[in-house]
Design a protein around this motif. Structure first.
Motif, PDB file in Angstrom:
ATOM      1  N   ILE A  47       2.396   5.091   4.373  1.00 21.62           N
ATOM      2  CA  ILE A  47       2.078   4.282   5.554  1.00 21.62           C
ATOM      3  C   ILE A  47       0.596   3.932   5.572  1.00 21.62           C
ATOM      4  CG2 ILE A  47       2.106   4.266   8.076  1.00 21.62           C
ATOM      5  CD1 ILE A  47       4.459   6.329   7.808  1.00 21.62           C
ATOM      6  N   VAL A  48      -0.250   4.957   5.336  1.00 22.92           N
ATOM      7  CA  VAL A  48      -1.694   4.716   5.317  1.00 22.92           C
ATOM      8  C   VAL A  48      -2.045   3.718   4.209  1.00 22.92           C
ATOM      9  CG1 VAL A  48      -3.943   5.791   4.976  1.00 22.92           C
ATOM     10  CG2 VAL A  48      -2.185   6.995   6.271  1.00 22.92           C
ATOM     11  N   GLY A  49      -1.400   3.865   3.040  1.00 22.87           N
ATOM     12  CA  GLY A  49      -1.648   2.932   1.947  1.00 22.87           C
ATOM     13  C   GLY A  49      -1.254   1.516   2.300  1.00 22.87           C
ATOM     14  N   ALA A  50      -0.124   1.357   2.987  1.00 29.19           N
ATOM     15  CA  ALA A  50       0.314   0.017   3.402  1.00 29.19           C
ATOM     16  C   ALA A  50      -0.659  -0.589   4.403  1.00 29.19           C
ATOM     17  CB  ALA A  50       1.720   0.091   3.991  1.00 29.19           C
ATOM     18  N   VAL A  51      -1.171   0.241   5.303  1.00 30.70           N
ATOM     19  CA  VAL A  51      -2.134  -0.260   6.299  1.00 30.70           C
ATOM     20  C   VAL A  51      -3.389  -0.768   5.604  1.00 30.70           C
ATOM     21  CG1 VAL A  51      -3.639   0.426   8.201  1.00 30.70           C
ATOM     22  CG2 VAL A  51      -1.256   1.184   8.155  1.00 30.70           C
ATOM     23  N   SER A  52      -3.901   0.011   4.637  1.00 33.37           N
ATOM     24  CA  SER A  52      -5.130  -0.401   3.951  1.00 33.37           C
ATOM     25  C   SER A  52      -4.893  -1.590   3.017  1.00 33.37           C
ATOM     26  CB  SER A  52      -5.696   0.778   3.155  1.00 33.37           C
ATOM     27  OG  SER A  52      -4.802   1.195   2.137  1.00 33.37           O
ATOM     28  N   GLN A  53      -3.706  -1.701   2.459  1.00 33.41           N
ATOM     29  CA  GLN A  53      -3.424  -2.779   1.504  1.00 33.41           C
ATOM     30  C   GLN A  53      -3.169  -4.114   2.189  1.00 33.41           C
ATOM     31  OE1 GLN A  53      -0.106  -2.018  -1.140  1.00 33.41           O
ATOM     32  NE2 GLN A  53      -1.036  -3.233  -2.765  1.00 33.41           N
ATOM     33  N   THR A  54      -2.556  -4.068   3.373  1.00 31.39           N
ATOM     34  CA  THR A  54      -2.166  -5.310   4.046  1.00 31.39           C
ATOM     35  C   THR A  54      -3.144  -5.743   5.127  1.00 31.39           C
ATOM     36  OG1 THR A  54      -0.843  -4.091   5.682  1.00 31.39           O
ATOM     37  CG2 THR A  54       0.268  -4.801   3.655  1.00 31.39           C
ATOM     38  N   GLY A  55      -4.007  -4.833   5.564  1.00 32.26           N
ATOM     39  CA  GLY A  55      -4.904  -5.182   6.659  1.00 32.26           C
ATOM     40  C   GLY A  55      -4.204  -5.286   7.994  1.00 32.26           C
ATOM     41  N   VAL A  56      -3.070  -4.595   8.137  1.00 30.48           N
ATOM     42  CA  VAL A  56      -2.308  -4.693   9.377  1.00 30.48           C
ATOM     43  C   VAL A  56      -3.064  -4.092  10.553  1.00 30.48           C
ATOM     44  CG1 VAL A  56      -1.091  -2.492   9.089  1.00 30.48           C
ATOM     45  CG2 VAL A  56      -0.005  -4.337  10.366  1.00 30.48           C
ATOM     46  N   GLY A  57      -4.049  -3.251  10.277  1.00 28.96           N
ATOM     47  CA  GLY A  57      -4.802  -2.635  11.368  1.00 28.96           C
ATOM     48  C   GLY A  57      -5.473  -3.650  12.259  1.00 28.96           C
ATOM     49  N   SER A  58      -6.136  -4.630  11.650  1.00 28.52           N
ATOM     50  CA  SER A  58      -6.799  -5.666  12.457  1.00 28.52           C
ATOM     51  C   SER A  58      -5.774  -6.535  13.174  1.00 28.52           C
ATOM     52  CB  SER A  58      -7.689  -6.537  11.567  1.00 28.52           C
ATOM     53  OG  SER A  58      -6.926  -7.129  10.526  1.00 28.52           O
ATOM     54  N   ALA A  59      -4.632  -6.796  12.515  1.00 27.25           N
ATOM     55  CA  ALA A  59      -3.580  -7.575  13.172  1.00 27.25           C
ATOM     56  C   ALA A  59      -3.007  -6.803  14.355  1.00 27.25           C
ATOM     57  CB  ALA A  59      -2.473  -7.909  12.174  1.00 27.25           C
ATOM     58  N   LEU A  60      -2.872  -5.484  14.170  1.00 30.21           N
ATOM     59  CA  LEU A  60      -2.329  -4.667  15.249  1.00 30.21           C
ATOM     60  C   LEU A  60      -3.272  -4.652  16.440  1.00 30.21           C
ATOM     61  CD1 LEU A  60       0.175  -2.901  15.786  1.00 30.21           C
ATOM     62  CD2 LEU A  60      -1.190  -0.929  15.114  1.00 30.21           C
ATOM     63  N   ALA A  61      -4.565  -4.721  16.179  1.00 26.33           N
ATOM     64  CA  ALA A  61      -5.531  -4.785  17.277  1.00 26.33           C
ATOM     65  C   ALA A  61      -5.277  -6.017  18.136  1.00 26.33           C
ATOM     66  CB  ALA A  61      -6.952  -4.805  16.725  1.00 26.33           C
ATOM     67  N   ASP A  62      -4.961  -7.129  17.486  1.00 28.92           N
ATOM     68  CA  ASP A  62      -4.655  -8.343  18.244  1.00 28.92           C
ATOM     69  C   ASP A  62      -3.375  -8.176  19.063  1.00 28.92           C
ATOM     70  OD1 ASP A  62      -6.853  -9.553  17.105  1.00 28.92           O
ATOM     71  OD2 ASP A  62      -5.711 -10.424  15.447  1.00 28.92           O
ATOM     72  N   VAL A  63      -2.349  -7.524  18.456  1.00 28.01           N
ATOM     73  CA  VAL A  63      -1.084  -7.310  19.168  1.00 28.01           C
ATOM     74  C   VAL A  63      -1.313  -6.445  20.397  1.00 28.01           C
ATOM     75  CG1 VAL A  63       1.214  -6.304  19.006  1.00 28.01           C
ATOM     76  CG2 VAL A  63       0.275  -7.576  17.069  1.00 28.01           C
TER      77      VAL A  63
END
Length: 945
Positions: free
Chosen positions: A608-624
């Motif tokens: 999960i952590v690897g997917a977050v760092s690879q896709t950049g979903v963290g910044s997208a999740l901030a918008d959500v």
């Protein structure tokens, strides 16, 4: 820790007399049977979630035990200085993580049979099908056939079933293939190093097999939730272009995913698995050995001897014993069963209902995970994720944990007041209160004097004897051990009492405490190494574990000699030696089996952590999150708390913390900045961790509540609901320390820290009184509202004072230099900034800087690393010095300063305590008045307890 081979809590010298061992077993069987589950069923409940429910007879069972023992030996070896002393088997972090995961996956496949419920079966089939299709999408034709073959093999193995009594051939195959996949980066380490970022076919085939087998073993060991979450993130990695626009990304190929997730240390073999390998295993092993030595039973007996005479004494003792057991246990369920078989029946005996007795045990056992030094393995993860020393993590986490436990003792007291309960009879008449106070103060002074003598003595020994200091310290430690063991040998050995028998009197506090003081020495070694010598957590745990092994091997024969029990039977010492060796082996096996789930959880969370760092979903999740919350920080915190609870319903504490901290901790910090609240990162990580452990309490999943109900015979859902209300204090604390970081002792001195502890404890007790509907008498609506208002004011007096006299003065940006010059050195200084984020999107945020030394405002700007350009009313950041306070705060060139918030002269926020305490005095007066009026409050006797 509960050991599946010997689940009974051992007292000192339990194995010296076989009859005592049989009696202890009978006692626990009787205690457990009271709740309609016998001890073997309770042990199976713990095993199914913690250690593995399958221990086949014969050579397969012995294989599991031998491999578990070897795993413990391996972990002790890599944590010790021995590899460097003998220059043999020196492994780097990546290699040790690989071997660690290989042990965990092999034992998990053998020890955990797969569930055969319809939902589990469907999920088990769906995951490899979905992932196989996704993997094929990014593979070439040659790779595709191999992927289809691997996916089909996993599906056939799942369909074939997983019996509990034996290990079929296909599961042996899965175990062995998973070992090879885990060891792949160790075996081919040099080859992989030459092709980083360019995996070959062999890399892809092994990685695909490894991920499929890891997700299947995750389902077996931890349930379907973590498997589903990890599968979702893997799918998201491939399907980025097809996602909704707000979370869409370019998508990643199979080669990129394999390289990121399995071949490098960004995914499965990342920080989480590294923490499990380097730190967590040794602490879990230390707890298992300490419990095997008899410390678990000792802690329970001490708690009952000291608190059993109070109102609701067994429940208070359950809280304290669970807190002490939580120091050595990382499992809520094991803690419930270990202490609950003894405490729950006694709570029922003094008047608690089945549900309330179970709820008290649940609330206290789950809180063991927030108690330093282990904190359910989260403390060591925080060291890596937050980037602060372990000592600071413990310092920040200690005060909320202590306050939470004190409040739970008070909740138990309130329950006892409501029901007019009495404590258990004392075995002696207490002396005058003045003599007891003098004795307590004398004891504190003696302990303080000893602590200072040890501290300054160590400080003198090391420089005086630099070459031999280690040998001298070990000799002194052994002398202390022998002395405490001799003191314990003068007392009768502790036995496990029958909680269902008629209780005539409590054990004497003095003899009970003295009988096991030597158990505290390994804990002292651990705390000293961590807090004073500031050794790494892994090395600290190694020295504590090494001393614990020494105690296990020697305490029984030394006790025999000190008691003179070898005079009539020369074989007693040999028997005691063998018993100690058996305890050591059992403890090593128990520690390893308790680590299986944690090892698997940290590896899968790495996906999960690897997917977050690879896709950049963290910044997208901030918008959500920002869209859902409307930018309101309190709403963001509530959303995070709810998500932590939902994820925690199926994830173990460690995995839940890894997932939520990776996803939402940066979001809270970023949105907090944009909303004017500078939230320290450690506060955010503790916030998500607290709500993660709440899931062990909360229905409908709350496994700890089901375990307690199994012992008490109560309804598990009702037990969970009551435990949730008891745990509201734990749920309130995270919100409070986000807004009042004094509770985490951030930038707080000793005197202020003591003041914060006293006031925060008082506030939490008042909060508990409000939520439980009882203070000195039954609360009415006014009492409850007033107590909540008082508690909030004491917790956060600045909330009201800021309305009366704002602590900040808002100034135009053109006055930044003048404001800096006038501000006191060391005070916080805030700037409102606008600029562009990493994606080029406009963003507004606030930063907080500390006013540096300097004679003029320009000198202070230079000290901060800021160069400004003024264009009319606009102030632009022209340059930010590298590695300066401004750069660390996130400032960059071309950003614009919109507002300067300088510290203003304001009255002390603690002046708000005056109206709060006046209102408290009014509540006390009203409740005492009701108490004195018959039929309007509690009985007079209850009010004066």
């Amino acid at each position: 820790m509960t050991n599946e081979n010997d689940p009974k809590r051992p007292g000192p010298r339990r194995d010296d007399r076989p009859q005592d061992q049989m009696d202890a077993a009978a006692v626990e069987m009787e205690a457990a049977g009271r709740g309609n589950m016998n001890q073997s069923e309770l042990d199976e409940l713990v095993a199914s979630s913690d250690t593995g429910a399958r221990t086949p007879a014969g050579w397969v069972g012995r294989t599991i035990l031998i491999v578990a023992f070897l795993w413990s030996l391996f972990q002790i070896w890599i944590a010790s200085p021995l590899p460097y002393m003998v220059d043999f088997a020196i492994l780097n972090d990546t290699e040790t993580r690989s071997i660690h995961l290989a042990f965990a996956m092999f034992l998990a496949y053998l020890a955990y049979p797969a569930e055969r419920t319809k939902v589990q079966f469907i999920l088990a089939l769906a995951v490899p099908v979905v992932l196989t299709l996704l993997f094929i999408e990014g593979a070439d034709s040659g790779q595709a056939w191999w992927i289809v073959l691997i996916g089909a093999a996993v599906l056939l193995a799942i369909v074939a079933g997983s019996p509990k009594s034996w290990v079929p051939p296909w599961e042996w195959a899965m175990a062995l293939i998973s070992v090879f996949a885990a060891l792949y980066i160790y075996i081919f380490y040099d080859d992989i190093a030459t092709r980083v970022g360019a995996p070959i076919n062999q890399d892809m085939i092994v990685a695909v097999a490894g991920m499929l087998l890891l997700l299947e073993v995750t389902r077996r060991a931890l349930g379907p939730a973590l498997m589903i979450v990890a599968t979702f993130f893997l799918a998201y990695t491939f399907l980025g272009p097809y996602m909704p626009e707000i979370i869409a990304h370019k998508g990643n190929s199979l080669s990129e995913v394999v390289n990121h997730q399995w071949i490098t240390t960004e995914g499965v073999f990342g920080i989480a698995l590294g923490v499990s390998t380097s730190f967590v295993f040794l602490f879990v092993l230390f707890g298992a050995l300490l419990d095997k030595a008899g410390a678990g039973n000792y802690f329970i007996q001490v708690a009952f001897s000291l608190m059993g005479h109070m109102r609701g004494g067994p429940a208070k003792a359950a809280v304290v014993s669970s807190a002490m057991t939580g120091l050595i246990s990382g499992s809520s369920i094991a803690n419930v069963v270990t202490t609950g078989t003894f405490t729950i029946p006694l709570m029922k005996k003094v008047g608690f209902s089945s549900e309330k007795a179970g709820a008290v045990e649940v609330a206290s056992s789950v809180n063991g995970q927030i108690m330093p030094p282990v904190m359910g393995a989260a403390a060591f993860l925080m060291v890596e994720y937050v980037g602060i020393p372990y000592f600071d993590v413990v310092k920040h986490a200690f005060l909320p944990a202590a306050i939470s436990y004190i409040a739970l003792v008070y909740i138990v007291h309130l329950e006892a007041l409501k029901a007019g309960m009495q404590g258990l009879p004392r075995p002696y008449e207490p002396g005058p209160w003045m003599r007891r106070v003098v004795g307590f103060v004398f004891g504190v002074l003696v302990i303080s004097a000893l602590s200072f003598a040890v501290y300054y003595g160590m400080g003198w020994i090391r420089p005086a004897f630099p070459e031999t200091a280690g040998y001298i310290i070990f000799a002194l430690l052994c002398l202390a051990y022998l002395g405490l063991l001799w003191v314990g040998s003068r007392e009768e050995p502790l036995e496990i009492d029958d909680p269902n028998s008629e209780v005539t009197e409590l054990p004497l506090p003095g003899p009970t405490v003295r009988s096991g003081l030597h158990f505290l020495l390994p804990v002292v070694v651990l705390v000293w190494a961590l807090m004073v010598d500031r050794l790494s957590p892994g090395l600290s745990a190694f020295w504590a574990t090494a001393f614990m092994i020494f105690i296990l091997l020697t305490q029984r024969p030394l006790m025999v000699m000190m008691r003179g029990e070898d005079r009539h039977h020369n074989r007693q010492i040999g028997t005691a030696l063998r018993a100690g060796l058996n305890d050591l082996v059992d403890g090593m096996i128990a520690g390893a089996r308790n680590m299986i789930g944690i090892g698997i959880a940290t590896a899968t969370a790495g996906i999960i952590v690897g997917a977050v760092s690879q896709t950049g979903v963290g910044s997208a999740l901030a918008d959500v999150v920002e869209v859902l919350s409307g930018g309101n920080l309190l709403a963001i915190l509530f959303l995070t708390a709810i998500l932590s609870l939902i994820l925690g319903m199926g994830l173990p504490t460690t995995a839940n913390y890894i997932v939520v901290s990776a996803l939402l901790a940066p979001v809270i910090v970023t949105l907090g900045q944009q909303n004017g609240l500078i939230v320290p990162l450690i506060a955010v990580h503790l916030f998500v961790f607290y709500f993660g452990i709440m899931a062990d309490v909360t229905p409908p999943v709350g496994l700890a509540s089901f375990a307690a109900a199994a012992v008490s015979g109560g309804d598990p859902i009702k037990t969970g609901v009551v435990a949730f209300f008891y745990s509201l204090r734990t749920a309130a604390l995270p919100f409070l320390f986000i807004f009042n970081t004094d509770l985490l002792l951030i930038d707080v001195g000793w005197l202020q820290g003591i003041f914060v502890f006293i006031t925060a404890t008082l506030a939490m007790l008042l909060f508990a009184a409000a939520t439980q509907g009882w203070f000195l008498a039954r609360n009415n609506i006014f009492d409850t509202v007033a107590l909540l208002l008082i508690a909030f004011t004491i917790f956060r007096p600045g909330f009201w004072m800021d309305m009366v006299a704002p602590p900040w003065e808002d100034l135009p940006p053109a006055q930044v230099e003048q404001a800096l010059e006038q501000a006191p050195v060391g005070e916080p200084f805030r700037l409102s900034i606008s600029g562009l984020d990493a994606l080029g999107e406009p963003v507004d945020f606030r930063v907080q800087l500390e006013v540096p030394e300097g004679e003029t405002g320009q000198e202070r700007l230079d000290a901060l690393g800021l160069t400004l350009v003024q264009n009319g009313d606009e102030v632009i950041i022209d340059n930010v010095a590298f590695d300066s306070p401004a750069a660390d705060a996130g400032l960059d060139w071309d950003q614009q300063i919109n507002l300067v918030r300088a510290p203003a002269d304001a009255p002390s926020k603690y002046l708000m305590f005056i109206p709060a305490f006046l209102l408290l005095a009014l509540v006390v007066w009203m409740q005492r008045r009701r108490n004195s009026t018959p039929g309007t409050g509690a009985p007079a006797t209850a009010a004066t307890a």
